[in-house]
Design an enzyme around this catalytic site. Sequence first.
Site, short mmCIF file in Angstrom:
data_model
loop_
_atom_site.label_atom_id
_atom_site.label_comp_id
_atom_site.label_asym_id
_atom_site.label_seq_id
_atom_site.Cartn_x
_atom_site.Cartn_y
_atom_site.Cartn_z
N LYS A 110 117.03 111.84 -2.07
CA LYS A 110 118.47 111.62 -1.97
C LYS A 110 119.05 111.40 -3.37
O LYS A 110 118.44 110.70 -4.19
CB LYS A 110 118.73 110.39 -1.08
CG LYS A 110 120.19 110.13 -0.75
CD LYS A 110 120.32 108.96 0.21
CE LYS A 110 121.75 108.63 0.59
NZ LYS A 110 121.85 107.51 1.55
N SER A 159 124.60 108.30 5.62
CA SER A 159 124.90 109.07 4.44
C SER A 159 123.75 109.94 3.93
O SER A 159 123.99 110.80 3.09
CB SER A 159 125.34 108.13 3.32
OG SER A 159 124.29 107.26 2.94
N SER A 171 121.97 104.57 7.25
CA SER A 171 121.99 105.89 6.60
C SER A 171 120.68 106.66 6.58
O SER A 171 120.67 107.83 6.19
CB SER A 171 122.50 105.76 5.18
OG SER A 171 123.90 105.68 5.19
N1 GLN Z 1 127.88 104.26 7.54
C1 GLN Z 1 127.61 103.02 6.83
C2 GLN Z 1 128.57 102.89 5.67
O1 GLN Z 1 129.36 103.76 5.52
C3 GLN Z 1 126.19 102.96 6.35
C4 GLN Z 1 125.94 103.78 5.16
C5 GLN Z 1 124.60 103.54 4.58
O2 GLN Z 1 123.71 103.04 5.23
N2 GLN Z 1 124.49 103.87 3.29
O3 GLN Z 1 128.55 101.93 4.94
#
Ligand code: GLN
Length: 460
Positions: A57, A132, A156
């Site tokens: 990532k 994400s 995410s």
């Molecule tokens: N959807 C959550 C956020 O927008 C989690 C994102 C993540 O785990 N990086 O913060």
Amino acid sequence: MTATARTEACLGQIAARDAELGAFLHVATDAALARAAALDAQTTPPGPLHGLPIAVKDNIAVAGQPLTAGSRMLAGYLPPRDATVVARLLAAGAVLVGKTNLDEFGMGSSTERSGFGPTRNPLDPARVPGGSSGGSAAAVAADMAWAALGTDTGGSIRQPAAFCGLAGLKPTYGRVSRSGVVAYASSLDQVGPLARTVRDVARVYAVLAGADPLDATSADVPVTPVQWREDLAGLRIGVAREHLDAAEGLDPAIHARITAALAALQARGATIVPVTLPHTRHGIAAYYLVATAEASANLSRYDGLRYGQRTDRPPTLDALYTRSRGEALGDEVQRRILLGTFALSAGFQDAFYLKACRVRRKIAEDFQTAWHVCDLLLGPTSPVAPWLLGEKVTDPLAMYLMDAFTVGPSLAGLPALSVPVGVDAQRLPIGAQLIGRPFDEATLLAVGDVLQRAFATEAA
Ligand code: GLN
């Protein structure tokens, strides 16, 4: 199979499909092929990930490969060294094929919020891959990598794994080093693997886990090897009513699959125990206050001076800061910085940030109470199946609500694993989330493996 053959197969898939899918922000073709050739020529004993192509990532540093964290703010940034997790993959013999797309700085649940365009779901390119870590999930689901690293702050890793039919593990907070990982919300962020099977996730996890002198938040707790199981006799699996029968907005097809998963585990000897996590409904509010408060502090380093994008000829120093940030940071990131700054501001801190911290404690206590009667919890990873691109991106609250089941374990610092448990009527994948006790990834992985194999038999 040689490392070169595996790497060429992945690079071939990238060449064939990534123009459509947008999983990668950088493909390390030459470096990956050179690395694979070196591994094939190696005469010393092979490492545990010898010759396996892995995608990383793009909020995790790989020396010599650009790092953007999905933000135009970091366009052109070349990290000087490898993140600890990357160094561990390389020491284990992995081949790094490239850097994967993400919602900017990890802020999103669909990978539509990347500064470099969205990623599409390989199983249905009209739909989102989750986020994400959507690029990481899409890369594995399209055979562009054998496994991938993601990061998980509030879901995410788990949610994109569920959306792309993969297994994905968020380890216990502190289990895996974050040295060299771009910070989003530092009391929540963790790195973990996504792969097709729980066994493969376990193989990568074993390489990543363990204390690191470069990360003071990494925990010095022994990593116990997974004891793979055939039956689950003696195991107690908790089912929270707030995650299933009393869950708001849960797709009935997902409810049905999770019920089937419980039946499959029961048939293998597990006992199902009803539990309650009464503060679940406050999870989203608490998470989006804590995460944005921490993000507002972490992202203050992107000032237009030290990293990345700088505005052209600002009239004053203030203008340099505000214009650089205004030009380079996306709408969602700016919204979160504003929200987090507000939650921390004098006069509002007690009412918002500190209250969220108290709710966080209550959520953690709910889980501690559950551990008196069960060894792990099982429920859905996501309340809904992967949605169409564009469907939720204009409604931030609708997007935040998609994290209803994943933010609780994040706030409590617990390990959680998403396991594929079949598909709905539209053949879209469904994931079950297993939540474990602190540092008990070994139980999660062993049970997740039994669950995944139970459904593999069923599908055959
Ligand atoms: N959807 C959550 C956020 O927008 C989690 C994102 C993540 O785990 N990086 O913060």
